[in-house]
Design a protein around this motif. Structure first.
Motif, PDB file in Angstrom:
ATOM      1  N   VAL A 274      31.556  40.398  39.134  1.00 58.72           N
ATOM      2  CA  VAL A 274      31.637  41.857  39.033  1.00 58.72           C
ATOM      3  C   VAL A 274      33.110  42.229  39.183  1.00 58.72           C
ATOM      4  O   VAL A 274      33.668  42.128  40.271  1.00 58.72           O
ATOM      5  CB  VAL A 274      30.799  42.551  40.120  1.00 58.72           C
ATOM      6  CG1 VAL A 274      30.926  44.072  39.986  1.00 58.72           C
ATOM      7  CG2 VAL A 274      29.339  42.127  40.018  1.00 58.72           C
ATOM      8  N   PRO A 275      33.756  42.627  38.110  1.00 56.57           N
ATOM      9  CA  PRO A 275      35.185  42.940  38.197  1.00 56.57           C
ATOM     10  C   PRO A 275      35.477  44.070  39.177  1.00 56.57           C
ATOM     11  O   PRO A 275      34.756  45.074  39.210  1.00 56.57           O
ATOM     12  CB  PRO A 275      35.545  43.339  36.766  1.00 56.57           C
ATOM     13  CG  PRO A 275      34.505  42.682  35.908  1.00 56.57           C
ATOM     14  CD  PRO A 275      33.253  42.710  36.726  1.00 56.57           C
ATOM     15  N   SER A 276      36.526  43.902  39.963  1.00 59.94           N
ATOM     16  CA  SER A 276      36.982  44.960  40.859  1.00 59.94           C
ATOM     17  C   SER A 276      37.850  45.971  40.134  1.00 59.94           C
ATOM     18  O   SER A 276      38.027  47.098  40.590  1.00 59.94           O
ATOM     19  CB  SER A 276      37.785  44.354  42.023  1.00 59.94           C
ATOM     20  OG  SER A 276      37.001  43.466  42.771  1.00 59.94           O
ATOM     21  N   THR A 277      38.419  45.549  39.006  1.00 57.31           N
ATOM     22  CA  THR A 277      39.369  46.351  38.243  1.00 57.31           C
ATOM     23  C   THR A 277      39.014  46.222  36.763  1.00 57.31           C
ATOM     24  O   THR A 277      38.080  45.501  36.402  1.00 57.31           O
ATOM     25  CB  THR A 277      40.812  45.858  38.477  1.00 57.31           C
ATOM     26  OG1 THR A 277      41.009  44.652  37.731  1.00 57.31           O
ATOM     27  CG2 THR A 277      41.076  45.602  39.953  1.00 57.31           C
ATOM     28  N   PRO A 278      39.757  46.869  35.860  1.00 59.06           N
ATOM     29  CA  PRO A 278      39.496  46.664  34.427  1.00 59.06           C
ATOM     30  C   PRO A 278      39.853  45.272  33.917  1.00 59.06           C
ATOM     31  O   PRO A 278      39.638  44.977  32.738  1.00 59.06           O
ATOM     32  CB  PRO A 278      40.392  47.723  33.759  1.00 59.06           C
ATOM     33  CG  PRO A 278      40.621  48.755  34.796  1.00 59.06           C
ATOM     34  CD  PRO A 278      40.682  48.003  36.083  1.00 59.06           C
ATOM     35  N   LEU A 279      40.387  44.412  34.765  1.00 60.96           N
ATOM     36  CA  LEU A 279      40.833  43.080  34.372  1.00 60.96           C
ATOM     37  C   LEU A 279      39.877  42.009  34.893  1.00 60.96           C
ATOM     38  O   LEU A 279      39.496  42.019  36.065  1.00 60.96           O
ATOM     39  CB  LEU A 279      42.236  42.831  34.930  1.00 60.96           C
ATOM     40  CG  LEU A 279      42.820  41.425  34.775  1.00 60.96           C
ATOM     41  CD1 LEU A 279      43.137  41.141  33.317  1.00 60.96           C
ATOM     42  CD2 LEU A 279      44.081  41.277  35.626  1.00 60.96           C
ATOM     43  N   PHE A 280      39.501  41.068  34.005  1.00 59.05           N
ATOM     44  CA  PHE A 280      38.707  39.911  34.441  1.00 59.05           C
ATOM     45  C   PHE A 280      38.889  38.802  33.410  1.00 59.05           C
ATOM     46  O   PHE A 280      39.492  38.996  32.349  1.00 59.05           O
ATOM     47  CB  PHE A 280      37.225  40.273  34.599  1.00 59.05           C
ATOM     48  CG  PHE A 280      36.523  40.700  33.329  1.00 59.05           C
ATOM     49  CD1 PHE A 280      35.814  39.795  32.556  1.00 59.05           C
ATOM     50  CD2 PHE A 280      36.557  42.028  32.916  1.00 59.05           C
ATOM     51  CE1 PHE A 280      35.175  40.188  31.390  1.00 59.05           C
ATOM     52  CE2 PHE A 280      35.912  42.441  31.759  1.00 59.05           C
ATOM     53  CZ  PHE A 280      35.216  41.516  30.984  1.00 59.05           C
ATOM     54  N   HIS A 281      38.375  37.605  33.724  1.00 54.85           N
ATOM     55  CA  HIS A 281      38.446  36.457  32.824  1.00 54.85           C
ATOM     56  C   HIS A 281      37.057  36.094  32.330  1.00 54.85           C
ATOM     57  O   HIS A 281      36.076  36.198  33.077  1.00 54.85           O
ATOM     58  CB  HIS A 281      39.045  35.240  33.526  1.00 54.85           C
ATOM     59  CG  HIS A 281      40.512  35.337  33.767  1.00 54.85           C
ATOM     60  ND1 HIS A 281      41.256  34.289  34.271  1.00 54.85           N
ATOM     61  CD2 HIS A 281      41.403  36.344  33.559  1.00 54.85           C
ATOM     62  CE1 HIS A 281      42.522  34.654  34.381  1.00 54.85           C
ATOM     63  NE2 HIS A 281      42.633  35.902  33.951  1.00 54.85           N
ATOM     64  N   VAL A 282      36.993  35.648  31.088  1.00 57.56           N
ATOM     65  CA  VAL A 282      35.773  35.101  30.505  1.00 57.56           C
ATOM     66  C   VAL A 282      35.959  33.603  30.352  1.00 57.56           C
ATOM     67  O   VAL A 282      36.930  33.154  29.726  1.00 57.56           O
ATOM     68  CB  VAL A 282      35.464  35.736  29.135  1.00 57.56           C
ATOM     69  CG1 VAL A 282      34.258  35.052  28.491  1.00 57.56           C
ATOM     70  CG2 VAL A 282      35.203  37.233  29.280  1.00 57.56           C
ATOM     71  N   HIS A 283      35.040  32.814  30.920  1.00 56.57           N
ATOM     72  CA  HIS A 283      35.107  31.360  30.859  1.00 56.57           C
ATOM     73  C   HIS A 283      34.139  30.849  29.798  1.00 56.57           C
ATOM     74  O   HIS A 283      32.958  31.193  29.805  1.00 56.57           O
ATOM     75  CB  HIS A 283      34.787  30.751  32.222  1.00 56.57           C
ATOM     76  CG  HIS A 283      35.887  30.946  33.224  1.00 56.57           C
ATOM     77  ND1 HIS A 283      36.659  29.920  33.698  1.00 56.57           N
ATOM     78  CD2 HIS A 283      36.371  32.081  33.817  1.00 56.57           C
ATOM     79  CE1 HIS A 283      37.561  30.389  34.538  1.00 56.57           C
ATOM     80  NE2 HIS A 283      37.402  31.699  34.631  1.00 56.57           N
ATOM     81  N   LEU A 284      34.673  30.017  28.884  1.00 58.90           N
ATOM     82  CA  LEU A 284      33.932  29.552  27.721  1.00 58.90           C
ATOM     83  C   LEU A 284      33.641  28.053  27.802  1.00 58.90           C
ATOM     84  O   LEU A 284      34.488  27.281  28.269  1.00 58.90           O
ATOM     85  CB  LEU A 284      34.747  29.796  26.448  1.00 58.90           C
ATOM     86  CG  LEU A 284      35.135  31.227  26.100  1.00 58.90           C
ATOM     87  CD1 LEU A 284      36.124  31.224  24.934  1.00 58.90           C
ATOM     88  CD2 LEU A 284      33.892  32.031  25.741  1.00 58.90           C
TER      89      LEU A 284
END
Length: 348
Positions: A274-284
């Protein structure tokens, strides 16, 4: 290949020269003097952060190195500490050492936030401790506010300065029940970027007490940063403060909706969940090379830029990419993002 739509804030139609100049023309009037936008920007940032003074810099790299140089001269110490993946160390060719003779203590594990015990394990008097909010290279995660306050307080109690790498402070504030001024009060100096969340072209502002900022002005000139015609950079940043800044919570909520959809689909997953900010990573579940090839073909076939670049993983069969939601990112529904991600293997 023209980028028609972009999930990344760092590319796309809104970053084109034509669009930037079109918006700039709406902001600048015949009465605007070259010094006006810079002065207004410095005053607005200082007021928003609750600091007595602020100074424009042409780049965040320069602003942060100058801040550390001044803290080193004030304390008579040559070392600073920060996260192993701090921007100063990873992305700036160790300019802190080459230009200023400073040494860096990587603190804590490179894949986790550092804690107070990690700081206490640095057995050398420090000129400063650098805090990055959010910690971009590990997914845009944030420390708890109480932990942040304790760590910054410890640094200051040892005679070190607490410096905030707030390149994404505009976004990070959405993860706290605190104002910009309340967050900034924990730190002696605060740097903010003008071109990321604010969609400016380039530039930064460094804020702090009057004496410190006066000293940084001298180093800014020595490093060639006292540019006379900075007004276009400042004017575009002011537009971002008017348009983008009030929408940061909207961006964060959309980031959370995208992350929820990605995790529910199951092909990929996000960090944090759950992102705390508008920034996060997607792991593929793909290699970095395959993901980048697929992304390029997606761009060629559709004009959609899903990410800037894929990040490597200790597992060569996996990789990650960054999502930073802004105005352009709102054009993508969570379901569409899931479809684009799930379709990447078919484009390898």
């Amino acid at each position: 290949m023209d980028v028609l739509r972009s999930l990344s804030q760092h590319s796309g139609p809104r970053k084109s020269p034509y669009e930037v100049l079109r918006r700039l023309a709406e902001h600048v009037t015949p009465e605007t003097r070259p010094e006006d936008p810079v002065r207004e920007l410095e005053e607005r940032v200082a007021g928003l952060l609750g600091k007595p003074a602020a100074l424009f810099f042409p780049s965040g790299t320069m602003a942060q190195q100058v801040a550390l140089r001044v803290h080193a001269e004030r304390t008579g110490r040559r070392a600073f500490a920060g996260h192993p993946q701090t921007h100063l160390h990873v992305w700036e060719n160790q300019g802190y050492n080459a230009l200023h003779g400073l040494t860096f203590h990587p603190t804590g594990d490179r894949n986790e936030l550092f804690g107070l015990d990690d700081l206490k394990a640095v057995h050398e008097p420090l000129a400063a401790v650098v805090f990055e909010l959010p910690q971009r290279d590990i997914g845009g995660v944030l420390p708890e506010f109480a932990d942040l306050a304790a760590q910054a307080g410890w640094a200051r109690s040892t005679g070190a300065a607490a410096h905030l790498d707030g390149a994404r402070l505009w976004e990070a504030q959405t993860g706290y029940d605190a104002s910009f001024a309340e967050i900034s009060a924990l730190f002696d100096t605060v740097y903010v970027s003008l071109y990321k969340g604010l969609e400016g072209v380039r530039g930064a502002v460094l804020a702090g007490d009057g004496d410190t900022i006066a000293q940084t002005a001298a180093w800014r000139r020595r490093m060639g940063g006292a540019i006379v015609d900075a007004w276009p950079l400042a004017a575009i940043a002011l537009m971002g403060m008017d348009v983008n800044l009030p929408r940061m919570h909207e961006f964060r909520d959309h980031a959370r909706a995208i992350a929820h959809a990605v995790n529910a689909d199951g092909f990929a997953h996000t960090v944090p969940e759950v992102p705390s900010t508008p920034l996060f990573h997607v792991h593929l579940p793909m290699s970095r090379a395959d993901a980048q090839r697929a992304s390029q073909r997606l761009l060629e076939e559709t004009g959609i830029k899903l990410f800037l670049y894929a990040r490597s993983n200790p597992d060569p069969g996996r990789c990650a990419f960054e999502v930073s939601v802004g105005i352009g990112g709102l054009e993508f529904t969570p379901g569409e993002v899931v479809e684009l991600i799930r379709g990447l293997p078919s484009r390898v």
